[in-house]
Each structure stands twice: as C-alpha cells, then as structure tokens.
Design a protein around this motif. Structure first.
Motif, PDB file in Angstrom:
ATOM      1  N   ASP A 112      -6.291  -2.727  -3.333  1.00  0.00           N
ATOM      2  CA  ASP A 112      -5.311  -3.524  -3.425  1.00  0.00           C
ATOM      3  C   ASP A 112      -4.501  -3.528  -2.143  1.00  0.00           C
ATOM      4  O   ASP A 112      -4.792  -2.966  -1.087  1.00  0.00           O
ATOM      5  CB  ASP A 112      -4.394  -2.999  -4.463  1.00  0.00           C
ATOM      6  N   GLU A 114      -1.591  -2.681  -1.312  1.00  0.00           N
ATOM      7  CA  GLU A 114      -0.883  -1.433  -1.088  1.00  0.00           C
ATOM      8  C   GLU A 114      -1.689  -0.388  -0.118  1.00  0.00           C
ATOM      9  O   GLU A 114      -1.165   0.132   0.710  1.00  0.00           O
ATOM     10  CB  GLU A 114      -0.334  -0.754  -2.270  1.00  0.00           C
ATOM     11  N   ASP A 115      -3.208  -0.381  -0.840  1.00  0.00           N
ATOM     12  CA  ASP A 115      -3.943   0.462   0.160  1.00  0.00           C
ATOM     13  C   ASP A 115      -4.171   0.096   1.527  1.00  0.00           C
ATOM     14  O   ASP A 115      -4.447   0.651   2.611  1.00  0.00           O
ATOM     15  CB  ASP A 115      -5.179   0.518  -0.742  1.00  0.00           C
ATOM     16  N   ASN A 117      -2.242  -1.815   3.337  1.00  0.00           N
ATOM     17  CA  ASN A 117      -0.857  -1.624   4.323  1.00  0.00           C
ATOM     18  C   ASN A 117      -1.019   0.016   4.524  1.00  0.00           C
ATOM     19  O   ASN A 117      -0.626   0.351   5.584  1.00  0.00           O
ATOM     20  CB  ASN A 117       0.109  -1.987   3.568  1.00  0.00           C
ATOM     21  N   SER A 118      -1.185   0.852   3.663  1.00  0.00           N
ATOM     22  CA  SER A 118      -1.246   2.261   3.985  1.00  0.00           C
ATOM     23  C   SER A 118      -2.060   2.463   5.267  1.00  0.00           C
ATOM     24  O   SER A 118      -1.866   3.608   5.665  1.00  0.00           O
ATOM     25  CB  SER A 118      -1.492   3.086   2.637  1.00  0.00           C
ATOM     26  N   ASN A 171      -6.187  -7.821  -0.006  1.00  0.00           N
ATOM     27  CA  ASN A 171      -6.721  -6.386   0.113  1.00  0.00           C
ATOM     28  C   ASN A 171      -7.649  -6.131   1.104  1.00  0.00           C
ATOM     29  O   ASN A 171      -8.521  -5.267   0.919  1.00  0.00           O
ATOM     30  CB  ASN A 171      -7.266  -5.897  -1.347  1.00  0.00           C
TER      31      ASN A 171
END
Length: 195
Positions: A112, A114-115, A117-118, A171
């Motif tokens: 996703d 969020e992963d 961006n992390s 993603n």
C-alpha cells in the motif's frame, strides 16, 4: 538442436511475459494507459513502470531486470521495511558526441501507499548529512514532488556527484539514477516515466 530450440522458445515466452504484450486487460477507471497525461500506475506491473516506450532524444532502452525483495532491502538499506512485493530495474543509456552514460529506473511495488512512504523515509534516513550543501532537494515534475538525492563517489582521485530522484506514486516507489555528474539527464529520464 532440440535443447537450442527449447531454450529459444522459453526465452521468447519470458520476453513476451516481461514486455506486457499479452496483457489484454482494459484500462482502469477510464484511463488510457497509452497517454502519459492520464496513465495510472495501477494499470502497470513493476516491469511496465520501469520500461519507457517513448524516450527523450539521446536515450536508449537496454533492458529490464527483476529485483528481488532481498536485493531491494539490501540496495536501499531497508531491511526493516515491510510490505515490499518486488520490483524491476529498467536499464537505459544516454549517448551524445562526447559520452555514454548508464541510467536506471527502479520501480518497487508495495502492499500500500503507506509502506511506500515508509520505504522512502527509511532510505533517506540511511544517508549521512553532507559536509556542505544539501543532500536532499525537493523538486516537482509530472504533477508531483520528488526528492533529488546527491551522493559523492571517489573517481580519478576526486569526489564527484551522482544524482537520483525518488518519489512514490500510489503503492510504488520510483528511483531514477545514473552514472553522471549531470543531474538534468537523470531528471529528463525521471520526467519521461510519466509518473
């Protein structure tokens, strides 16, 4: 002779599979995947994202290699990042009268956004600050922001800069880099992705 024909057949099937030529699925959400202005990254796989069909003058597509999760974690110092599904590296050359330069587009797929961006945060944190100047510069192209990262390598007894552009789209994380001191070449290739 039979082994040669079998190997050629396997190679041809793999080339077609990696090129995306057999993908007959329609574009999603009314987008036209042939138009870079409306191209959605969700229409592509990692190999499709790292492969550019229409290149700026002087650039040449060389090939595409798969990137394993272990290679990605090692290359980007992201051992503790979760959600990596895999990736692909597009290989390119830029040639003019005085030089030939190797450039690369890494497309890394995550579970996703969020992963993704992390991953970028972890990658940026792996760099030490420069003694002078800024390692990270925010730039904009294709309707989004990206980070230009400056690294120095030792060659010919001198420290010379190398540049990469990093950004996320949905993603995916895209990283465009090259073996050149000219950041405009790297940016041209980054812009040519259309993402």
């Amino acid at each position: 002779m039979k082994k040669s024909i079998a190997l050629i057949s396997v190679f041809a099937v793999l080339m077609i599979a990696f090129s995306g030529c057999v993908d007959n699925t329609p574009a999603v959400n009314g987008t036209d995947s042939d138009n870079p202005e409306t191209k959605a990254i969700s229409d592509e796989d990692a190999a499709g994202v790292s492969t550019i069909e229409t290149l700026p003058a002087g650039f040449e597509y060389v090939g595409t290699l798969p990137l394993s999760i272990d290679e990605i974690k090692s290359d980007y110092k992201a051992e503790n990042v979760s959600g990596i599904l895999g990736g692909s590296e597009g290989l390119y050359k830029y040639t003019n009268a005085s030089e030939t330069t190797d450039l690369y587009i890494d497309a890394i797929e995550f579970e996703d956004a969020e992963d993704a961006n992390s991953f970028i945060s972890t990658y940026r944190a792996s760099f030490k600050p420069l003694q002078s100047g800024s390692r990270f510069v925010e730039e904009s192209f294709n309707g989004h922001s990206a980070v230009r990262i400056t690294e120095y390598i030792r060659t010919g007894g001198a420290d010379v800069p190398r540049y990469s552009y990093v950004w996320s789209n949905e993603n995916y994380v895209l990283v465009v880099s090259g073996s050149t001191t000219d950041d405009t070449l790297v940016k041209q290739l980054a812009e040519a992705t259309g993402y």
